[in-house]
Scaffold this motif. Structure first.
Motif, PDB file in Angstrom:
ATOM      1  N   ASP A  67       3.145  -4.897   7.487  1.00 53.56           N
ATOM      2  CA  ASP A  67       2.429  -3.695   7.971  1.00 53.56           C
ATOM      3  C   ASP A  67       1.615  -3.193   6.800  1.00 53.56           C
ATOM      4  N   PRO A  68       0.745  -3.753   5.791  1.00 60.81           N
ATOM      5  CA  PRO A  68       0.264  -3.082   4.799  1.00 60.81           C
ATOM      6  C   PRO A  68       0.059  -1.585   4.812  1.00 60.81           C
ATOM      7  N   ASP A  69      -0.643  -1.166   6.034  1.00 54.98           N
ATOM      8  CA  ASP A  69      -0.875   0.167   6.125  1.00 54.98           C
ATOM      9  C   ASP A  69       0.580   0.817   6.119  1.00 54.98           C
ATOM     10  N   ALA A  70       1.070   0.562   6.994  1.00 53.36           N
ATOM     11  CA  ALA A  70       2.439   1.451   7.167  1.00 53.36           C
ATOM     12  C   ALA A  70       3.432   1.423   5.786  1.00 53.36           C
ATOM     13  N   VAL A  71       3.493   0.246   5.135  1.00 53.32           N
ATOM     14  CA  VAL A  71       4.142   0.214   3.796  1.00 53.32           C
ATOM     15  C   VAL A  71       3.630   1.150   2.975  1.00 53.32           C
ATOM     16  N   GLN A  72       2.228   1.060   2.726  1.00 52.59           N
ATOM     17  CA  GLN A  72       1.765   1.899   1.765  1.00 52.59           C
ATOM     18  C   GLN A  72       1.691   3.457   2.310  1.00 52.59           C
ATOM     19  N   VAL A  73       1.974   3.666   3.383  1.00 48.69           N
ATOM     20  CA  VAL A  73       2.121   5.022   3.843  1.00 48.69           C
ATOM     21  C   VAL A  73       3.500   5.515   3.211  1.00 48.69           C
ATOM     22  N   LEU A  74       4.320   4.543   3.759  1.00 46.55           N
ATOM     23  CA  LEU A  74       5.936   4.700   3.447  1.00 46.55           C
ATOM     24  C   LEU A  74       6.064   4.913   1.680  1.00 46.55           C
ATOM     25  N   ARG A  75       5.303   4.142   1.016  1.00 44.71           N
ATOM     26  CA  ARG A  75       5.379   3.922  -0.254  1.00 44.71           C
ATOM     27  C   ARG A  75       5.079   5.572  -1.000  1.00 44.71           C
ATOM     28  N   GLY A  76       3.569   5.913  -0.492  1.00 50.25           N
ATOM     29  CA  GLY A  76       2.955   6.975  -1.098  1.00 50.25           C
ATOM     30  C   GLY A  76       3.918   8.332  -0.522  1.00 50.25           C
ATOM     31  N   GLU A  77       4.469   8.340   0.594  1.00 54.89           N
ATOM     32  CA  GLU A  77       5.253   9.432   0.909  1.00 54.89           C
ATOM     33  C   GLU A  77       6.720   9.531   0.176  1.00 54.89           C
ATOM     34  N   LEU A  78       7.170   8.237  -0.212  1.00 50.80           N
ATOM     35  CA  LEU A  78       8.487   8.490  -1.077  1.00 50.80           C
ATOM     36  C   LEU A  78       8.066   8.782  -2.289  1.00 50.80           C
ATOM     37  N   LEU A  79       7.081   8.338  -2.878  1.00 47.48           N
ATOM     38  CA  LEU A  79       6.748   8.559  -4.320  1.00 47.48           C
ATOM     39  C   LEU A  79       6.159  10.085  -4.567  1.00 47.48           C
ATOM     40  N   GLN A  80       5.569  10.591  -3.283  1.00 40.46           N
ATOM     41  CA  GLN A  80       5.319  11.916  -3.549  1.00 40.46           C
ATOM     42  C   GLN A  80       6.245  12.916  -3.555  1.00 40.46           C
ATOM     43  N   GLU A  81       7.327  12.268  -2.842  1.00 42.63           N
ATOM     44  CA  GLU A  81       8.663  13.305  -2.824  1.00 42.63           C
ATOM     45  C   GLU A  81       9.101  13.257  -4.268  1.00 42.63           C
ATOM     46  N   HIS A  82       9.354  11.830  -4.835  1.00 37.17           N
ATOM     47  CA  HIS A  82      10.039  11.508  -5.854  1.00 37.17           C
ATOM     48  C   HIS A  82       9.355  11.812  -7.305  1.00 37.17           C
ATOM     49  N   LEU A  83       8.159  11.756  -7.334  1.00 36.51           N
ATOM     50  CA  LEU A  83       7.297  11.899  -8.511  1.00 36.51           C
ATOM     51  C   LEU A  83       6.592  13.324  -8.728  1.00 36.51           C
ATOM     52  N   ASP A  84       6.537  13.985  -7.240  1.00 35.52           N
ATOM     53  CA  ASP A  84       5.495  15.224  -7.213  1.00 35.52           C
ATOM     54  C   ASP A  84       4.105  14.579  -7.615  1.00 35.52           C
ATOM     55  N   HIS A  85       3.805  13.337  -7.024  1.00 36.55           N
ATOM     56  CA  HIS A  85       2.507  12.963  -7.392  1.00 36.55           C
ATOM     57  C   HIS A  85       1.760  12.062  -6.298  1.00 36.55           C
ATOM     58  N   ASP A  86       0.384  11.962  -6.008  1.00 33.10           N
ATOM     59  CA  ASP A  86      -0.263  11.194  -4.898  1.00 33.10           C
ATOM     60  C   ASP A  86      -0.492   9.823  -5.532  1.00 33.10           C
ATOM     61  N   THR A  87       0.476   8.925  -5.117  1.00 31.62           N
ATOM     62  CA  THR A  87       0.035   7.509  -5.520  1.00 31.62           C
ATOM     63  C   THR A  87      -0.607   6.673  -4.577  1.00 31.62           C
ATOM     64  N   ILE A  88      -1.205   7.436  -3.370  1.00 33.34           N
ATOM     65  CA  ILE A  88      -1.724   6.432  -2.143  1.00 33.34           C
ATOM     66  C   ILE A  88      -3.142   5.807  -2.696  1.00 33.34           C
ATOM     67  N   GLY A  89      -3.902   6.294  -3.712  1.00 32.27           N
ATOM     68  CA  GLY A  89      -4.766   5.492  -4.063  1.00 32.27           C
ATOM     69  C   GLY A  89      -4.663   4.631  -5.246  1.00 32.27           C
ATOM     70  N   MET A  90      -3.485   4.248  -5.579  1.00 33.78           N
ATOM     71  CA  MET A  90      -2.989   3.615  -6.764  1.00 33.78           C
ATOM     72  C   MET A  90      -2.673   2.357  -6.022  1.00 33.78           C
ATOM     73  N   ASP A  91      -2.690   1.304  -7.003  1.00 33.47           N
ATOM     74  CA  ASP A  91      -1.856  -0.265  -6.547  1.00 33.47           C
ATOM     75  C   ASP A  91      -0.428  -0.076  -6.696  1.00 33.47           C
ATOM     76  N   ASP A  92       0.205  -0.955  -6.048  1.00 35.68           N
ATOM     77  CA  ASP A  92       1.774  -0.673  -6.155  1.00 35.68           C
ATOM     78  C   ASP A  92       2.343  -0.976  -7.668  1.00 35.68           C
ATOM     79  N   ARG A  93       1.925  -1.990  -8.256  1.00 33.34           N
ATOM     80  CA  ARG A  93       2.303  -1.989  -9.589  1.00 33.34           C
ATOM     81  C   ARG A  93       2.106  -0.752 -10.584  1.00 33.34           C
ATOM     82  N   SER A  94       0.904  -0.211 -10.538  1.00 32.32           N
ATOM     83  CA  SER A  94       0.512   1.044 -11.364  1.00 32.32           C
ATOM     84  C   SER A  94       1.377   2.432 -10.620  1.00 32.32           C
TER      85      SER A  94
END
Length: 451
Positions: free
Chosen positions: A389-416
């Motif tokens: 589920d690309p939408d759910a996975v990207q939301v999960l990735r965005g929330e995890l990295l927001q916590e771990h990096l204090d940075h909004d990555t939701i507009g970035m591709d996964d590799r970046s």
């Protein structure tokens, strides 16, 4: 069924089912607030598999202990059933964290006049009944399940950001739709075959002597996610169940290792990125699959537990639990990291990574109870939900990295996003080595640069 390059499995107990709604829940306070809300709204049943529980643990928002929440549900006529793990002599040291049904704990239930129905279940010798699932209103149109790895203790009942001492980071997913039938089937199978059900003090509560019927129908679609419930199951038990709602018998007498098989298949199929949070990776096959992914240029980030001070060593002097990963450190596209929140004294405190998840190519993920060590992959009883589920996975990735990096990555591709993870984790490590605790986010690199 999907356009994903990541294959689901043809083996294992349960098929891949489309039409599911899946929602991530990061860290214990948020996850158990939602679970409690669902328990309070339940109309028929609450069925739970629990490994570790501290009786003094408090649920969110002043709800009291897990027993308070569940007994309130039972008091209004909800069928509340729990399968607790009972450690054997090989795992006796873990009894301190388990509600394993000794005389004192039975007396505790008696004093409460608890309306719960409980069965205790041993694992194969030396192993653990490690599933952590919550199933609400099984078999109804509104059924839902929670699959993950969060234990019921004060270290886990925490918020993202992890300010404080002695904190765990962990994840659940909420699931609605056809695949809930497989969580339902798993519970019935384990309830009916619980090892202690015929033993003295092997069960508790009026009705706990009765077996359950296997599910007979599959819920209608609720979303767009393709989900497969995957397990590690022991070699001899649970071999006489029936495939969920399909009437077809299956035989897993040789054991089910679909968690292991899925991890290998997904890592080998990854084209762009792999993000893993896990307690331990010590199985050579998994390390080899990661090595092959790195060789073909996949961006890989592993987030794992680590003692902060012990991790700040010279090149490749990493904690012993991470030694199997040393061979991966030569790759520029590999990051091994831990996380540390701000303690009450203004210094960084290690956060224990207890989550068990993997995200691949920003479209496929698995979340559950399965660690990447030999116990979880080959001997414990485990359960994960793997999903496309690309939408759910990207939301999960965005929330995890927001916590771990204090940075909004939701507009970035996964590799970046994973390259940014490496940059921030490396900067935070250097800050710590210089005595600076004012990091961005929580992540810090565990292995120094080797070039």
């Amino acid at each position: 069924m999907t356009d994903s390059a990541i294959p689901f499995l043809q083996t294992g107990s349960y098929p891949t089912r489309s039409g599911n709604l899946i929602s991530p829940l990061i860290d214990g306070e948020r996850a158990f607030r939602r679970i409690c809300e669902m328990i309070e709204a339940a109309q028929r049943s609450v069925w739970v598999t629990i490994t570790f529980l501290w009786q003094a643990c408090e649920m969110p928002d002043g709800r009291g202990t897990p027993f308070d929440v569940l007994d309130r549900a039972a008091a209004r006529g909800i069928d509340v059933r729990i399968i607790f793990w009972r450690p054997d002599e090989h795992t006796a040291w873990l009894r301190q964290n388990a509600f394993f049904g000794d005389t004192a704990q039975i007396s505790f239930l008696s004093r409460r006049r608890s309306g719960l129905k409980i069965r205790w279940d041993r694992a194969e010798p030396g192993f653990c009944q490690h599933q952590k699932s919550w199933l609400i209103d099984a078999g109804t149109a509104d059924e839902a399940a929670f699959v993950g790895g969060i234990n019921l203790n004060p270290h886990s009942m925490v918020t993202p950001g992890h300010n404080g001492e002695g904190q765990n980071h962990d994840v659940y997913v909420e699931l609605a739709g056809p695949s809930v039938v497989d969580v339902h089937h798993n519970f019935v199978q384990r309830w009916n075959e619980a090892s202690e059900r015929l033993c003295e003090e092997g069960r508790w509560g009026i009705g706990s002597e009765l077996d359950l019927q296997f599910p007979t129908h599959i819920s209608v679609g609720r979303g767009t996610a393709a989900v497969q419930i995957q397990r590690t199951m022991p070699s001899q038990r649970y071999a006489d169940g029936r495939a969920a709602a399909e009437g077809a018998p299956y035989d897993i007498a040789s054991g089910e290792r679909s968690n292991f098989e899925q991890y290998c298949a997904a890592i080998l199929a990854a084209r762009r990125s792999i993000y893993i949070e896990n307690q331990q990776i010590d199985v050579p096959e998994i390390v080899d699959c990661l090595h092959r992914a790195l060789t073909r240029g996949v961006e890989v980030v592993l987030l794992m537990p680590s003692n902060l001070a012990a991790s700040m060593q010279t090149q490749l002097q990493v904690p012993s639990a991470l030694k199997p990963l040393e061979q991966l450190a030569v790759f520029d596209n590999f990051t091994l990291a831990g996380i540390a929140g701000m303690g009450f004294d203004g210094s960084r405190k290690s956060v224990h990574v207890h989550s068990k998840l993997m995200l691949v190519d920003d479209e496929w993920a698995t979340v559950g109870s399965c660690n990447l060590h030999r116990f979880s992959l080959f001997g414990n009883c485990e359960m994960n939900a793997a999903f496309f589920d690309p939408d759910a996975v990207q939301v999960l990735r965005g929330e995890l990295l927001q916590e771990h990096l204090d940075h909004d990555t939701i507009g970035m591709d996964d590799r970046s996003a994973l390259r940014l993870f490496r940059t921030i984790a490396r900067q935070n490590r250097k800050k710590y080595e210089g005595g600076d605790h004012a990091w961005r986010g929580l992540a810090f690199e565990l292995v120094k640069e080797t070039h």
